[in-house]
Write a protein that holds these residues in place. Structure first.
Motif, mmCIF file in Angstrom:
data_model
loop_
_atom_site.group_PDB
_atom_site.id
_atom_site.type_symbol
_atom_site.label_atom_id
_atom_site.label_comp_id
_atom_site.label_asym_id
_atom_site.label_seq_id
_atom_site.Cartn_x
_atom_site.Cartn_y
_atom_site.Cartn_z
ATOM 1 N N GLU A 68 -32.752 43.571 -25.781
ATOM 2 C CA GLU A 68 -33.246 42.242 -25.425
ATOM 3 C C GLU A 68 -32.862 41.274 -26.525
ATOM 4 N N LYS A 88 -32.224 40.521 -16.582
ATOM 5 C CA LYS A 88 -32.519 39.092 -16.540
ATOM 6 C C LYS A 88 -31.677 38.380 -17.587
ATOM 7 N N GLY A 89 -31.605 37.063 -17.455
ATOM 8 C CA GLY A 89 -30.924 36.242 -18.441
ATOM 9 C C GLY A 89 -29.546 35.794 -18.015
ATOM 10 N N LYS A 90 -28.880 35.124 -18.951
ATOM 11 C CA LYS A 90 -27.535 34.620 -18.704
ATOM 12 C C LYS A 90 -26.772 34.622 -20.017
ATOM 13 N N GLY A 106 -28.557 38.162 -14.780
ATOM 14 C CA GLY A 106 -29.448 39.091 -14.100
ATOM 15 C C GLY A 106 -28.866 39.583 -12.789
ATOM 16 N N GLU A 124 -29.675 32.202 -21.723
ATOM 17 C CA GLU A 124 -31.070 32.430 -21.337
ATOM 18 C C GLU A 124 -31.421 33.843 -21.788
ATOM 19 N N LYS A 128 -31.317 43.928 -20.896
ATOM 20 C CA LYS A 128 -30.311 44.741 -20.215
ATOM 21 C C LYS A 128 -30.496 46.211 -20.535
#
Length: 134
Positions: A68, A88-90, A106, A124, A128
């Motif tokens: 993370e 999640k995220g970018k 994500g 963001e 993972k």
């Protein structure tokens, strides 16, 4: 335009490439989003958008290590092939020696080849699962 007894008619010449191109664009627009560009490769990186749960289960994704991180930008070198599934995220990825960049986020299953050098910019916060090839 040509004149014919008080009325005008218009003759349109369309290059042969335009019609197939327009039909392709229409097909992509009408195609369900889940089938459009589901799996592709960018700069040697393989990306699969929203793979089916059966594939994630087959790969054992939930048993992989997790990572993370919040917004940051770091250089990274892959010493071995790495497969990751972003929960999640970018992230904006710039591959060393290549013009341009691409984003992953994500729901993406991504494979980076061994020896690739990149700039990893978390846009963001990311979470993972990842697996290193042995």
């Amino acid at each position: 335009m040509t004149a014919s007894k008080g009325s005008w008619s218009l003759k349109v010449v369309v290059p042969s490439i335009v019609v197939p191109l327009l039909l392709s664009l229409l097909f992509l627009k009408l195609m369900p989003k889940e089938t459009a560009m589901k799996s592709y490769e960018v700069f040697g990186v393989k990306i699969e958008k929203n793979p089916p749960q059966s594939k994630l289960t087959e790969l054992g994704v939930t048993t992989w290590k997790t990572w993370e991180g919040g917004p940051m930008k770091i250089p990274w070198s892959f010493e071995t092939e790495e497969t990751m599934y972003l929960l999640k995220g970018k992230v904006k990825v710039t591959v060393e020696g290549s013009a341009g960049s691409f984003e992953i986020g994500g729901g993406d299953l991504v494979v980076f080849p061994k020896g690739m050098n990149i700039s990893w910019e978390v846009i963001e916060a990311v979470k993972k699962h990842y697996s290193l090839k042995k």
